[in-house]
Design a protein around this motif. Structure first.
Motif, PDB file in Angstrom:
ATOM      1  N   ALA A 209      48.929  38.791  55.096  1.00 25.21           N
ATOM      2  CA  ALA A 209      48.672  37.854  54.000  1.00 25.21           C
ATOM      3  C   ALA A 209      47.968  38.520  52.816  1.00 25.21           C
ATOM      4  CB  ALA A 209      47.831  36.682  54.515  1.00 25.21           C
ATOM      5  N   ASN A 210      47.525  39.763  52.979  1.00 23.98           N
ATOM      6  CA  ASN A 210      46.910  40.480  51.846  1.00 23.98           C
ATOM      7  C   ASN A 210      47.979  40.847  50.827  1.00 23.98           C
ATOM      8  OD1 ASN A 210      44.447  40.527  53.188  1.00 23.98           O
ATOM      9  ND2 ASN A 210      44.791  42.560  54.060  1.00 23.98           N
ATOM     10  N   ALA A 211      47.527  41.135  49.606  1.00 21.50           N
ATOM     11  CA  ALA A 211      48.468  41.672  48.612  1.00 21.50           C
ATOM     12  C   ALA A 211      48.962  43.025  49.123  1.00 21.50           C
ATOM     13  CB  ALA A 211      47.766  41.835  47.272  1.00 21.50           C
ATOM     14  N   PRO A 212      50.281  43.283  49.063  1.00 18.00           N
ATOM     15  CA  PRO A 212      50.801  44.567  49.563  1.00 18.00           C
ATOM     16  C   PRO A 212      50.140  45.782  48.922  1.00 18.00           C
ATOM     17  CG  PRO A 212      52.603  43.038  49.143  1.00 18.00           C
ATOM     18  CD  PRO A 212      51.344  42.372  48.644  1.00 18.00           C
ATOM     19  N   LEU A 213      49.776  45.653  47.645  1.00 21.56           N
ATOM     20  CA  LEU A 213      49.166  46.805  46.974  1.00 21.56           C
ATOM     21  C   LEU A 213      47.763  47.090  47.540  1.00 21.56           C
ATOM     22  CD1 LEU A 213      50.071  48.823  44.912  1.00 21.56           C
ATOM     23  CD2 LEU A 213      49.279  47.302  43.096  1.00 21.56           C
ATOM     24  N   THR A 214      47.062  46.033  47.943  1.00 27.08           N
ATOM     25  CA  THR A 214      45.756  46.253  48.577  1.00 27.08           C
ATOM     26  C   THR A 214      45.946  46.975  49.903  1.00 27.08           C
ATOM     27  OG1 THR A 214      44.889  44.224  47.582  1.00 27.08           O
ATOM     28  CG2 THR A 214      43.665  45.129  49.431  1.00 27.08           C
ATOM     29  N   GLN A 245      44.155  45.837  40.432  1.00 29.08           N
ATOM     30  CA  GLN A 245      43.801  44.611  39.704  1.00 29.08           C
ATOM     31  C   GLN A 245      44.769  44.307  38.567  1.00 29.08           C
ATOM     32  OE1 GLN A 245      39.770  45.670  38.672  1.00 29.08           O
ATOM     33  NE2 GLN A 245      40.207  45.724  36.508  1.00 29.08           N
ATOM     34  N   GLY A 246      45.542  45.308  38.141  1.00 31.72           N
ATOM     35  CA  GLY A 246      46.539  45.075  37.102  1.00 31.72           C
ATOM     36  C   GLY A 246      47.795  44.403  37.627  1.00 31.72           C
ATOM     37  N   ARG A 253      45.869  35.709  42.431  1.00 31.69           N
ATOM     38  CA  ARG A 253      44.860  35.426  43.455  1.00 31.69           C
ATOM     39  C   ARG A 253      43.488  35.168  42.822  1.00 31.69           C
ATOM     40  NH1 ARG A 253      46.042  37.931  49.121  1.00 31.69           N
ATOM     41  NH2 ARG A 253      48.299  37.815  49.142  1.00 31.69           N
ATOM     42  N   LEU A 254      43.152  35.912  41.766  1.00 32.90           N
ATOM     43  CA  LEU A 254      41.872  35.688  41.096  1.00 32.90           C
ATOM     44  C   LEU A 254      41.854  34.313  40.429  1.00 32.90           C
ATOM     45  CD1 LEU A 254      41.264  39.247  39.582  1.00 32.90           C
ATOM     46  CD2 LEU A 254      40.249  38.229  41.622  1.00 32.90           C
ATOM     47  N   GLN A 255      42.981  33.934  39.830  1.00 31.60           N
ATOM     48  CA  GLN A 255      43.069  32.591  39.221  1.00 31.60           C
ATOM     49  C   GLN A 255      42.907  31.506  40.286  1.00 31.60           C
ATOM     50  OE1 GLN A 255      42.850  31.281  36.252  1.00 31.60           O
ATOM     51  NE2 GLN A 255      42.535  33.403  35.603  1.00 31.60           N
ATOM     52  N   ARG A 261      41.138  27.014  44.261  1.00 31.77           N
ATOM     53  CA  ARG A 261      42.252  26.808  45.199  1.00 31.77           C
ATOM     54  C   ARG A 261      42.188  27.775  46.377  1.00 31.77           C
ATOM     55  NH1 ARG A 261      45.496  26.520  40.128  1.00 31.77           N
ATOM     56  NH2 ARG A 261      45.807  28.766  40.405  1.00 31.77           N
ATOM     57  N   ALA A 262      41.344  28.813  46.271  1.00 32.46           N
ATOM     58  CA  ALA A 262      41.320  29.843  47.321  1.00 32.46           C
ATOM     59  C   ALA A 262      40.124  29.603  48.246  1.00 32.46           C
ATOM     60  CB  ALA A 262      41.213  31.221  46.676  1.00 32.46           C
TER      61      ALA A 262
END
Ligand code: 1HE
Length: 268
Positions: A209-214, A245-246, A253-255, A261-262
């Protein structure tokens, strides 16, 4: 033998490896319980093929073993025929296979139980997260067999437990149980017997569930940064951080967090 199409993997695997899919998670099982999941050449090449040919939609892997033991390590019956050059090539084939795990495309959770010895510990050490059941125990019996580790243990195991503990294991035949292994850093989780696979899948789902880039940064940048000289490490971290972060996924996710919502970070 080709894995059945119903599994969703078009990867050639020997009968001693079994692959299954659970949504975005792949499960790879060492399936040679009659030989205590001793790792022969067919399994090592199968492991390399599996991790280099994972379908794009797989986002994490759980590696586990069938029967009473995770793995009895190198198949000792294959050892006696090798000369020095063949021994080097054999060790390098293990390095390639385990590199395909450690520096592959997705994080790998290893579920350990019973014997995690010799090459079995080397395999486990290439995973990113280790879950141990209470029955798990760790050993490097190479010394007593008159050989030396060849599947990457000299590089990976000291990072987990330090050179001195690994020396002790190899020189004296010392073994560690699951609780000691948790305290030392051989596993990150300890669960009751029989509960390892469910815990492994739960963790793999969280990882997926993490961002793939992370996940990419954690797998590929973090270990290199940790070994770099600090000045290069800080620079690499700054670059990786800015790249992550770009990404549009990070922005979304930050929004989500700012719009409430998170989920919040909580300690249970
Ligand atoms: C094997 C192997 C193996 C079992 N290679 N065949 N690894 C070791 O030194 C560990 C050796 N194995 C053991 O100490 C024990 O087998 C276990 C503690 C893991 C399990 O004991 P147990 O009582 O459940 O099983 P078993 O009766 O000892 O073994 C069942 C069968 O598996 C038997 O074969 P069978 O045909 O007589 O039924 C065993 O011979 C077979 N078996 N382990 C081949 N390892 C890249 S370098 C890495 C270097 C290393 O990994 S060195 C460490 C090797």
């Amino acid at each position: 033998m080709k894995a059945p199409a119903a599994n969703g993997f078009a990867i050639d695997l020997p009968g001693s490896l079994a692959a299954e899919r659970s949504g975005e998670i792949a499960l790879l099982r060492l399936a040679r319980p009659g030989k205590r999941n001793a790792l022969d050449d067919a399994m090592i090449f199968g492991i390399e093929r599996f991790f280099t040919a994972l379908p794009e939609d797989i986002r994490a892997v759980v590696l586990h073993g069938e029967g009473e033991h995770f793995s009895a390590g190198l198949d000792l019956s294959e050892l006696s025929e090798r000369d020095v050059a063949a021994g080097i090539a054999h060790s390098r084939s293990w390095h390639r296979a385990f590199e395909a795990i450690e520096f592959g495309r997705v994080p790998v959770v290893a579920v350990l139980h019973g014997a995690v010895v010799g090459g079995g510990l080397e395999l486990a050490a290439a995973a990113h997260v280790r879950v141990a059941e209470r029955s798990a125990y760790y050993a490097l019996p190479e010394g007593s067999r008159g050989i030396y580790v060849g599947g990457g243990a000299s590089v990976r195991v000291p990072k987990l437990i330090g050179v001195s503990c690994m020396m002790d294991m190899m020189l004296t035949g010392r073994t560690y149980g699951a609780e000691e292994g948790l305290a030392l850093g051989l596993s990150q989780y300890l669960v009751d017997d029989g509960a390892g696979l469910a815990k492994g899948v739960e963790l793999a789902k969280r990882i997926a569930a993490n961002a793939p880039l992370t996940n990419f940064a954690v797998m590929h940048a973090l270990p290199r940064i940790a070994e770099a000289d600090p000045a290069a490490g800080y620079l690499m971290e700054a670059l990786m951080s800015a790249i992550a972060q770009g990404d549009t996924e990070a922005k979304a996710r930050l929004q989500d967090f700012l719009q409430k919502r998170a989920p919040k970070v909580a300690h249970k």
